[in-house]
Design an enzyme around this catalytic site. Sequence first.
Site, mmCIF file in Angstrom:
data_model
loop_
_atom_site.group_PDB
_atom_site.id
_atom_site.type_symbol
_atom_site.label_atom_id
_atom_site.label_comp_id
_atom_site.label_asym_id
_atom_site.label_seq_id
_atom_site.Cartn_x
_atom_site.Cartn_y
_atom_site.Cartn_z
ATOM 1 N N GLN A 92 0.865 -1.195 0.000
ATOM 2 C CA GLN A 92 0.000 0.000 0.000
ATOM 3 C C GLN A 92 0.900 1.242 0.000
ATOM 4 O O GLN A 92 0.921 2.021 0.951
ATOM 5 C CB GLN A 92 -0.929 -0.039 1.227
ATOM 6 C CG GLN A 92 -2.005 1.041 1.250
ATOM 7 C CD GLN A 92 -3.217 0.752 0.373
ATOM 8 O OE1 GLN A 92 -3.509 -0.394 0.082
ATOM 9 N NE2 GLN A 92 -3.906 1.787 -0.067
ATOM 10 N N LYS A 184 -0.267 -12.220 -15.031
ATOM 11 C CA LYS A 184 -1.297 -12.360 -13.985
ATOM 12 C C LYS A 184 -2.122 -11.079 -13.884
ATOM 13 O O LYS A 184 -1.594 -9.983 -14.016
ATOM 14 C CB LYS A 184 -0.592 -12.629 -12.651
ATOM 15 C CG LYS A 184 -1.505 -12.741 -11.456
ATOM 16 C CD LYS A 184 -0.696 -12.980 -10.181
ATOM 17 C CE LYS A 184 -0.530 -11.731 -9.375
ATOM 18 N NZ LYS A 184 0.143 -11.918 -8.078
ATOM 19 N N ASP A 210 8.307 -16.378 -6.101
ATOM 20 C CA ASP A 210 7.611 -15.111 -5.929
ATOM 21 C C ASP A 210 8.250 -14.386 -4.738
ATOM 22 O O ASP A 210 8.979 -15.002 -3.964
ATOM 23 C CB ASP A 210 6.116 -15.358 -5.658
ATOM 24 C CG ASP A 210 5.249 -14.161 -6.054
ATOM 25 O OD1 ASP A 210 5.802 -13.088 -6.333
ATOM 26 O OD2 ASP A 210 4.012 -14.326 -6.081
#
Length: 283
Positions: A92, A184, A210
């Site tokens: 964020q 994705k 990942d």
Amino acid sequence: MHVISCSQTLKLAESMCKGTASQLHSVEKRRFPDGEMYIRVDGDLSGKDVLVMGNTNTDEGLLEIVFVLDAVKEQKPASITALVPYFGYARQHMAYNPGESITARVVMKQISNDVKRVVTVNIHDTSSFKFAESQCEDFHAFNDIAEHFRDKDIDLVMAPDDGAYKLAKEVADVLGCKSNFMNKKRVNSTTVKYDMDHVDAKGLNVLLVDDIISTGGTILASTDIIRASGASKIYVSAIHGLFINAADKKIKEKCEELSVTNTLASQYSNIDISGSLSKYLQM
Ligand code: R5P
């Protein structure tokens, strides 16, 4: 170096100090009857170079590192390095919708205030660094992942999205094999969609890497495509394994091996980055 660790990163801190001249100080952490947190750092730190470690993904972890940093600053050390192996809230780093709090900014300001530098490990996005009030460095733990899978005859290191491709390529370059990424699209916080139903993986040993495994949605969906494309073996790895809602168990059923680094402690954190980290920090 004098090392102070929050509870979540204590094991990693112990391993980092092992075989070095660094001293690990203990931290007294308890709760007052009303639930408020009490923190006291042990030992004399005045004039010393101090390393403070902690993860910021949980409310408790975040509060703990802020209080520990404050306790250390009180003692007037020569320098403070804040090591945040898993920098939570990095996703964020901007407001995606009007009215949202830019939580990465809040966390970074708290951590970087009055410290010499902040060191993260494969932070999700270095955009958070622009909010810092000190120098920031991101340590890349690709080498330890590559060495862990060295004897698995990996043919292809695959990233489940373009954001993880840099990491996949770094791992592949160490292993001397090919790398690629998948397209994705994130539908919501638990669901992802792929633009493709096939990858070139027929007969190959594939290592899927990942930066974060959270709900496992990304890894589960990408593993299905790689399997359906005829891969011979699939190994899954990540830097940070959060494993929300037993994601680890679901992933384990779909691959030969699941191993992540020990930035976060779990049953699958068997890629130890303590040696590389202590070397990087010259402990
Ligand atoms: C997103 O861009 C990250 O790199 C990871 O792919 C994501 O955080 C994984 O989340 P989940 O496990 O919930 O799919």
